[in-house]
Design a protein around this motif. Structure first.
Motif, mmCIF file in Angstrom:
data_model
loop_
_atom_site.group_PDB
_atom_site.id
_atom_site.type_symbol
_atom_site.label_atom_id
_atom_site.label_comp_id
_atom_site.label_asym_id
_atom_site.label_seq_id
_atom_site.Cartn_x
_atom_site.Cartn_y
_atom_site.Cartn_z
ATOM 1 N N GLU A 264 7.488 -18.947 -4.438
ATOM 2 C CA GLU A 264 8.864 -18.467 -4.294
ATOM 3 C C GLU A 264 9.082 -17.170 -5.076
ATOM 4 O O GLU A 264 9.774 -16.266 -4.601
ATOM 5 N N GLN A 265 8.463 -17.062 -6.258
ATOM 6 C CA GLN A 265 8.569 -15.831 -7.042
ATOM 7 C C GLN A 265 7.958 -14.658 -6.272
ATOM 8 O O GLN A 265 8.533 -13.576 -6.216
ATOM 9 N N GLU A 266 6.805 -14.890 -5.679
ATOM 10 C CA GLU A 266 6.138 -13.842 -4.914
ATOM 11 C C GLU A 266 6.984 -13.443 -3.709
ATOM 12 O O GLU A 266 7.124 -12.254 -3.403
ATOM 13 N N GLN A 267 7.564 -14.421 -3.021
ATOM 14 C CA GLN A 267 8.403 -14.118 -1.863
ATOM 15 C C GLN A 267 9.640 -13.320 -2.284
ATOM 16 O O GLN A 267 10.027 -12.368 -1.605
ATOM 17 N N MET A 268 10.235 -13.700 -3.402
ATOM 18 C CA MET A 268 11.406 -12.983 -3.895
ATOM 19 C C MET A 268 11.045 -11.543 -4.254
ATOM 20 O O MET A 268 11.779 -10.606 -3.930
ATOM 21 N N LEU A 269 9.903 -11.351 -4.883
ATOM 22 C CA LEU A 269 9.447 -10.016 -5.241
ATOM 23 C C LEU A 269 9.163 -9.197 -3.983
ATOM 24 O O LEU A 269 9.572 -8.031 -3.875
ATOM 25 N N LYS A 270 8.493 -9.795 -3.004
ATOM 26 C CA LYS A 270 8.210 -9.093 -1.749
ATOM 27 C C LYS A 270 9.510 -8.678 -1.060
ATOM 28 O O LYS A 270 9.625 -7.561 -0.563
ATOM 29 N N GLU B 231 13.155 -4.279 0.485
ATOM 30 C CA GLU B 231 14.482 -3.664 0.384
ATOM 31 C C GLU B 231 14.416 -2.314 -0.316
ATOM 32 O O GLU B 231 15.121 -1.377 0.062
ATOM 33 N N TYR B 232 13.563 -2.177 -1.310
ATOM 34 C CA TYR B 232 13.381 -0.903 -2.009
ATOM 35 C C TYR B 232 12.932 0.171 -1.018
ATOM 36 O O TYR B 232 13.485 1.271 -0.980
ATOM 37 N N PHE B 233 11.943 -0.150 -0.210
ATOM 38 C CA PHE B 233 11.444 0.822 0.764
ATOM 39 C C PHE B 233 12.454 1.069 1.880
ATOM 40 O O PHE B 233 12.580 2.192 2.367
ATOM 41 N N ASN B 234 13.196 0.044 2.279
ATOM 42 C CA ASN B 234 14.240 0.246 3.294
ATOM 43 C C ASN B 234 15.308 1.204 2.786
ATOM 44 O O ASN B 234 15.766 2.073 3.520
ATOM 45 N N ARG B 235 15.709 1.073 1.533
ATOM 46 C CA ARG B 235 16.703 1.983 0.950
ATOM 47 C C ARG B 235 16.139 3.396 0.865
ATOM 48 O O ARG B 235 16.836 4.359 1.137
ATOM 49 N N ALA B 236 14.870 3.510 0.507
ATOM 50 C CA ALA B 236 14.248 4.833 0.429
ATOM 51 C C ALA B 236 14.237 5.480 1.813
ATOM 52 O O ALA B 236 14.497 6.671 1.946
ATOM 53 N N ASP B 237 13.954 4.701 2.848
ATOM 54 C CA ASP B 237 13.978 5.234 4.211
ATOM 55 C C ASP B 237 15.382 5.661 4.604
ATOM 56 O O ASP B 237 15.575 6.685 5.236
ATOM 57 N N VAL C 227 12.975 -2.861 -8.763
ATOM 58 C CA VAL C 227 13.332 -3.544 -7.514
ATOM 59 C C VAL C 227 14.314 -4.681 -7.768
ATOM 60 O O VAL C 227 15.212 -4.916 -6.966
ATOM 61 N N PHE C 228 14.187 -5.363 -8.909
ATOM 62 C CA PHE C 228 15.130 -6.436 -9.234
ATOM 63 C C PHE C 228 16.471 -5.906 -9.726
ATOM 64 O O PHE C 228 17.471 -6.616 -9.712
ATOM 65 N N ALA C 229 16.524 -4.652 -10.122
ATOM 66 C CA ALA C 229 17.794 -4.045 -10.545
ATOM 67 C C ALA C 229 18.783 -3.988 -9.382
ATOM 68 O O ALA C 229 19.996 -4.093 -9.586
ATOM 69 N N GLU C 230 18.283 -3.852 -8.167
ATOM 70 C CA GLU C 230 19.156 -3.782 -6.995
ATOM 71 C C GLU C 230 19.953 -5.069 -6.788
ATOM 72 O O GLU C 230 21.010 -5.040 -6.189
#
Length: 121
Positions: free
Chosen positions: A97-103, A108-114, A64-67
């Motif tokens: 903030e780390q958790e929010q960034m990960l979320k 975004e990962y799931f949005n791209r998959a959709d 997810v962070f690769a994007e």
């Protein structure tokens, strides 16, 4: 697209509700990372050892962070497991903030998959 806190909370709740409809349980962040890891491994669902489960969550985090360019996919090992390397440092942040960034990245990962699954008009 970065989400403000209210948008992030709304989109995160929506993603969890969508996954609950699909899997019958409302997953937390760790469960969602585990699902992404299984998807990225691409070997189907099977029993995983505790170490493999940790590896799957690491794969998901890197993916997810690769994007955003923080990690780069380097290939698969002889067993087919994906590997990544750090491409640039992730900005320093406190735990919230780390958790929010990960979320945000997971959403975004799931949005791209959709987007990939939607037929072209």
């Amino acid at each position: 697209m970065m989400y403000d806190s209210e948008n992030l909370d709304h989109n995160w709740t929506q993603l969890r509700a969508d996954l609950m409809r699909r899997f019958g349980k409302k997953p937390d962040l760790n469960a969602i990372l585990f699902l992404i890891g299984i998807q990225e491994l691409g070997m189907g669902i099977r029993e995983f050892t505790k170490e493999e489960k940790q590896d799957l969550m690491h794969i998901a985090t890197c993916r997810v962070f690769a994007e955003s360019g923080y990690y780069e996919f380097t290939g698969r090992d002889e067993e087919g497991w994906p590997h990544f390397k750090a491409a640039k440092p992730i900005p320093f942040a406190n735990l919230k903030e780390q958790e929010q960034m990960l979320k945000w990245h997971v959403i975004e990962y799931f949005n791209r998959a959709d987007d990939i699954r939607k037929p072209n008009p």
